[in-house]
Design a protein around this motif. Structure first.
Motif, PDB file in Angstrom:
ATOM      1  N   PHE A 115       0.857  -1.184   0.000  1.00 57.82           N
ATOM      2  CA  PHE A 115       0.000   0.000   0.000  1.00 57.82           C
ATOM      3  C   PHE A 115       0.894   1.235   0.000  1.00 57.82           C
ATOM      4  CE2 PHE A 115      -2.429  -3.148   2.551  1.00 57.82           C
ATOM      5  CZ  PHE A 115      -3.578  -3.223   1.800  1.00 57.82           C
ATOM      6  N   ASP A 116       0.858   2.022  -1.076  1.00 60.43           N
ATOM      7  CA  ASP A 116       1.696   3.219  -1.153  1.00 60.43           C
ATOM      8  C   ASP A 116       1.051   4.208  -2.108  1.00 60.43           C
ATOM      9  OD1 ASP A 116       4.054   5.057  -1.744  1.00 60.43           O
ATOM     10  OD2 ASP A 116       5.036   3.592  -0.454  1.00 60.43           O
ATOM     11  N   ASP A 117       1.267   5.484  -1.865  1.00 56.84           N
ATOM     12  CA  ASP A 117       0.711   6.507  -2.746  1.00 56.84           C
ATOM     13  C   ASP A 117       1.656   6.847  -3.893  1.00 56.84           C
ATOM     14  OD1 ASP A 117       2.377   7.693  -0.678  1.00 56.84           O
ATOM     15  OD2 ASP A 117       1.730   9.638  -1.434  1.00 56.84           O
ATOM     16  N   GLN A 118       2.830   6.217  -3.927  1.00 59.09           N
ATOM     17  CA  GLN A 118       3.789   6.562  -4.965  1.00 59.09           C
ATOM     18  C   GLN A 118       4.213   5.371  -5.815  1.00 59.09           C
ATOM     19  OE1 GLN A 118       7.051   9.052  -3.611  1.00 59.09           O
ATOM     20  NE2 GLN A 118       5.813   9.791  -1.922  1.00 59.09           N
ATOM     21  N   VAL A 119       3.446   4.293  -5.806  1.00 58.72           N
ATOM     22  CA  VAL A 119       3.784   3.156  -6.668  1.00 58.72           C
ATOM     23  C   VAL A 119       3.078   3.322  -8.010  1.00 58.72           C
ATOM     24  CG1 VAL A 119       4.362   1.488  -4.868  1.00 58.72           C
ATOM     25  CG2 VAL A 119       1.982   1.724  -5.564  1.00 58.72           C
ATOM     26  N   TRP A 120       3.842   3.100  -9.061  1.00 62.42           N
ATOM     27  CA  TRP A 120       3.354   3.308 -10.416  1.00 62.42           C
ATOM     28  C   TRP A 120       3.786   2.145 -11.302  1.00 62.42           C
ATOM     29  CZ3 TRP A 120       0.029   7.150 -10.246  1.00 62.42           C
ATOM     30  CH2 TRP A 120       0.222   8.178  -9.320  1.00 62.42           C
TER      31      TRP A 120
END
Length: 168
Positions: A115-120
């Motif tokens: 869970f991360d807001d910066q994984v793409w």
């Protein structure tokens, strides 16, 4: 192998947007820095329930590192968790986030949900192509809203349907 549930703090447990009413504001001091964080106490119980239901291990994957155990965990009802060291390293060669290499090294061959807001897409490609990993799910969390029931449901579904779940 017990699957991992990797948790970021900022943007996931501490949303960057206007905090909803069920979030409480805290001031945390880390060294000489003072941070304001907004945390939802129910996140801890929900993450523990997910780990229990899927037989997974919760792990911090955040630049807060050990400070997450000191400042975040007790405020949302989590026990002390293992921490992935996130010391600054070499710059990205392939567009992946700097944390991705640390996650790959820590996880090894264990399946994981992150869970991360910066994984793409670049992080997924790095993990699959450069590290040869197949058994993972990257869950991008909108940093303005933070972790939601939908994200937790995605993790539960993936762990259950892929057969990685070791829960009851």
């Amino acid at each position: 192998m017990k699957p991992l549930l990797l948790i970021d703090v900022d943007g996931v447990l501490n949303p960057m947007g206007r905090a909803a009413p069920d979030f409480r504001r805290y001031r945390c001091t880390v060294g000489a820095e003072v941070y304001t964080v907004h945390l939802n106490a129910r996140h801890g119980r929900r993450l523990l329930d997910l780990a229990l239901a899927t037989g997974s291990e919760l792990v911090w994957a955040t630049t807060w590192e050990d400070h997450a155990n000191e400042w975040i965990a007790p405020r949302i009802g989590l026990p002390t968790l293992p921490v992935i060291p996130m010391s600054p390293g070499e710059p990205s060669e392939f567009g992946e986030m700097f944390k991705t290499r640390h996650v790959a090294e820590y996880a090894g061959r264990r399946p994981f949900v992150w869970f991360d807001d910066q994984v793409w897409a670049e992080d997924e490609e790095y993990l699959r192509v450069r590290q040869g990993l197949d058994d993972f799910l990257l869950i991008h969390v909108d940093p303005r809203q933070g972790l939601t029931s939908r994200h937790l449901g995605m993790a539960h579904e993936w762990l259950t349907l892929t057969g990685f779940s070791q829960g009851p």
